[in-house]
Scaffold this active site. Sequence first.
Site, mmCIF file in Angstrom:
data_model
loop_
_atom_site.group_PDB
_atom_site.id
_atom_site.type_symbol
_atom_site.label_atom_id
_atom_site.label_comp_id
_atom_site.label_asym_id
_atom_site.label_seq_id
_atom_site.Cartn_x
_atom_site.Cartn_y
_atom_site.Cartn_z
ATOM 1 C CB ALA A 66 -0.913 -0.004 1.224
ATOM 2 N N GLY A 112 -0.040 -5.169 1.045
ATOM 3 C CA GLY A 112 -1.286 -5.144 0.303
ATOM 4 C C GLY A 112 -1.191 -5.783 -1.069
ATOM 5 C CD GLU A 115 -3.139 -7.620 3.277
ATOM 6 O OE1 GLU A 115 -3.777 -7.898 4.313
ATOM 7 O OE2 GLU A 115 -2.725 -6.469 3.011
#
Length: 260
Positions: A66, A112, A115
């Site tokens: 992120a 992220g 993920e």
Amino acid sequence: MAYQFLLTIIENGILRITINREKKLNALNKETLIELNDAINRGLQDAVVKGIVLTGAGEKAFVAGADISEFSAFNEEEALHLAKDGQTKVFDLIHQAEKPIVAAINGFALGGGLELAMACHIRVASHTARMGLPEVSLGLIPGYGGTQRLTQLVGRGNALEIILTGNMINAEKALQIGLVNHVVPNDEVVAKAEDILVDIATRSPQAVAAAIRAVNASLVDGKDGFEVEIVEFSKCFGTADFKEGVTAFLERRSPDFKKE
């Protein structure tokens, strides 16, 4: 919608979405997540699209995490909304999608980024890919489903080691523990992801969607996955795809499943 941070193309019934922030190692900022929500929803609603490939621009990164600069000053309430919005609008959208979505991991998949890959149904990694969840080094834990999906994919012990150390693993280790499905040379990662989707596209789209729903049911607390499988199995008997599939089998020909 014109995208600032995504490149999209549809070829042979496959939508390829490329996160295009190469100078930022394709880090996920707020705008990119908004664009991903739009692009994925469009693909899921387009009858021409049979499957989706997610990848990152360049050779260095799939998604390196992120965009930390966006949330570095957040308080608890802002962080709560950040995680909830991301989960609902992107990560769970991918996880629950009834068309197959394959991650083509072409470099770093961290935080992220990993993920995002784990939310996909299938993962293909390049030989040089590196994966990890380094959030504990920032005083955080994964917030886009990482603790749950990693455990589901690789088991509690492997998941805890990856999350608690924050260390990266290479593609071969990821393959060994079941985090990715395939490891291929760098220049073949997107092609391999697309090959898988081309193969799936020859199957019944109604049965593919039913299978995804049944498999996902096994991961939901309080839901009887066996019962969901029975119901989805029986519902297949009422579809045109079932009639075509059985007829083709008896006539010793390839089935011709119609687009939805």
